[in-house]
Design an enzyme around this catalytic site. Sequence first.
Site, short mmCIF file in Angstrom:
data_model
loop_
_atom_site.label_atom_id
_atom_site.label_comp_id
_atom_site.label_asym_id
_atom_site.label_seq_id
_atom_site.Cartn_x
_atom_site.Cartn_y
_atom_site.Cartn_z
N GLU A 148 -24.86 160.70 49.09
CA GLU A 148 -24.80 160.85 47.62
C GLU A 148 -26.01 161.59 47.07
OE1 GLU A 148 -24.13 158.05 49.31
OE2 GLU A 148 -22.37 157.04 48.44
N ALA A 202 -15.98 158.47 47.95
CA ALA A 202 -15.18 158.39 46.73
C ALA A 202 -14.82 159.82 46.35
CB ALA A 202 -15.98 157.72 45.62
N GLY A 220 -18.70 156.40 49.87
CA GLY A 220 -17.80 155.25 49.71
C GLY A 220 -17.01 154.93 50.98
N GLU A 240 -19.32 152.84 52.89
CA GLU A 240 -19.45 151.55 52.18
C GLU A 240 -18.22 150.67 52.38
OE1 GLU A 240 -20.46 153.79 48.58
OE2 GLU A 240 -22.17 152.45 48.33
C1 HXC Z 1 -13.20 164.90 46.97
C2 HXC Z 1 -13.41 165.90 49.03
C3 HXC Z 1 -14.40 164.97 49.39
C4 HXC Z 1 -14.76 163.97 48.45
C5 HXC Z 1 -14.10 166.33 51.03
N1 HXC Z 1 -13.25 166.71 50.07
N2 HXC Z 1 -14.81 165.27 50.64
N3 HXC Z 1 -12.82 165.84 47.83
N4 HXC Z 1 -14.12 163.99 47.25
N5 HXC Z 1 -15.65 163.02 48.72
C6 HXC Z 1 -12.31 167.83 50.10
C7 HXC Z 1 -12.99 169.17 49.96
O1 HXC Z 1 -13.25 169.46 48.63
C8 HXC Z 1 -11.96 170.08 50.57
O2 HXC Z 1 -10.94 170.31 49.64
C9 HXC Z 1 -11.38 169.24 51.71
O3 HXC Z 1 -11.66 167.88 51.37
C10 HXC Z 1 -12.01 169.53 53.04
O4 HXC Z 1 -13.42 169.42 52.89
P1 HXC Z 1 -14.45 170.54 53.43
O5 HXC Z 1 -15.72 170.33 52.72
O6 HXC Z 1 -13.83 171.89 53.36
O7 HXC Z 1 -14.54 170.12 54.96
P2 HXC Z 1 -15.77 170.28 55.96
O8 HXC Z 1 -16.36 171.66 55.84
O9 HXC Z 1 -15.27 169.83 57.29
O10 HXC Z 1 -16.91 169.29 55.45
C11 HXC Z 1 -16.68 167.89 55.54
C12 HXC Z 1 -17.74 167.11 54.71
C13 HXC Z 1 -17.75 167.63 53.27
C14 HXC Z 1 -19.12 167.30 55.34
C15 HXC Z 1 -17.33 165.63 54.79
O11 HXC Z 1 -16.40 167.64 52.78
C16 HXC Z 1 -18.54 166.79 52.35
O12 HXC Z 1 -19.77 166.88 52.32
N6 HXC Z 1 -17.85 165.97 51.53
C17 HXC Z 1 -18.50 165.15 50.52
C18 HXC Z 1 -19.20 163.96 51.14
C19 HXC Z 1 -19.88 163.11 50.07
O13 HXC Z 1 -20.79 163.58 49.36
N7 HXC Z 1 -19.46 161.85 49.95
C20 HXC Z 1 -20.01 160.93 48.96
C21 HXC Z 1 -19.17 160.98 47.70
S1 HXC Z 1 -19.84 160.00 46.43
P3 HXC Z 1 -10.40 171.81 49.29
O14 HXC Z 1 -9.43 171.57 48.21
O15 HXC Z 1 -11.61 172.59 48.93
O16 HXC Z 1 -9.80 172.24 50.60
C22 HXC Z 1 -19.44 158.43 46.80
C23 HXC Z 1 -20.01 157.37 45.86
C24 HXC Z 1 -19.27 156.07 45.93
O17 HXC Z 1 -18.76 158.14 47.71
C25 HXC Z 1 -19.57 155.23 44.71
C26 HXC Z 1 -18.39 154.34 44.31
C27 HXC Z 1 -18.57 153.71 42.96
#
Ligand code: HXC
Length: 257
Positions: A131, A65, A108, A111
């Site tokens: 998360e 998400a 997400g 999921e």
């Molecule tokens: C918003 C995101 C994002 C996310 C990546 N980006 N994931 N933006 N939400 N979930 C954005 C980054 O900010 C960045 O933007 C660009 O995408 C590239 O990401 P990087 O981190 O630079 O890439 P990389 O180094 O290759 O790392 C990839 C990654 C990392 C390991 C996937 O991005 C990451 O850890 N993302 C978050 C994963 C996460 O925690 N997901 C769970 C979310 S919570 P900029 O602008 O800086 O270039 C969830 C809950 C659901 O899903 C519940 C629903 C109700």
Amino acid sequence: MSYKAILVNVEAGVGCVQFNRPEALNALSRQLMTELVAALREFTADSEVRCILITGNDKAFAAGADIKEMMEAGAVDMYLGGFSALWDAVYEVKKPLIAAVSGYAFGGGCELAMICDIIVASETAQFGQPEINIGGIPGAGGTQRLTRAVGKSLAMDMVLSGRRITAQEALATGLVSRVVPVEALLAEAMKLAKEIAVKSPVALQLAKEAILESFESPLSAGVRVERTLSHLTFATDDQKEGMRAFSEKRKPFFKGK
Ligand code: HXC
């Protein structure tokens, strides 16, 4: 309807949605999820569409998400905001859903893939519920569906430590049904979707309903549901066509009635 965060097309009975936020690794923003649900509703209404394929790009199915969109939200915003209902709407789709996953399927994204009926993964796919690393826990079914898919120990390992698993690990645990080279992912997933799309659409929906019931019911109740749905296929023209075609040694043509 025109979409910004997804690309949509229909080919040979298969409705395809491709996430189109590469700059954010296909983070599932409210807009993206709203558009996804709208596209799925269009596919539901279109009798030409008999199977649905959801995919991202080589680098990311979806990295979760959209964290930036959610970071300042309060609990009441989350509760009343309707975001969760968008995920439920994906689960409500009656037609078969295939997720073609390459790269990151996190949070997400994982999921959403698990809400789909079949996951086809590329060799580069990674699955995770990270998360915990950002002070949260899964909120779109991850603790429930991951546990049912991979078992308690691995689900706990992944959800408590943020561990990611590879496509091969996902295959070994049954989270995905096939792993293919990244360059072949879309073609393989489309091939599977097209194979499904020529079956009886009524039988497909009944079969999906019966399998999903196994997650909700004790065995004997699930078997009863299956029996009823199985008997229901005998009310369809498609079942008559299927069995007649078999005995006449020809291919069946299913009309969806
Ligand atoms: C918003 C995101 C994002 C996310 C990546 N980006 N994931 N933006 N939400 N979930 C954005 C980054 O900010 C960045 O933007 C660009 O995408 C590239 O990401 P990087 O981190 O630079 O890439 P990389 O180094 O290759 O790392 C990839 C990654 C990392 C390991 C996937 O991005 C990451 O850890 N993302 C978050 C994963 C996460 O925690 N997901 C769970 C979310 S919570 P900029 O602008 O800086 O270039 C969830 C809950 C659901 O899903 C519940 C629903 C109700």
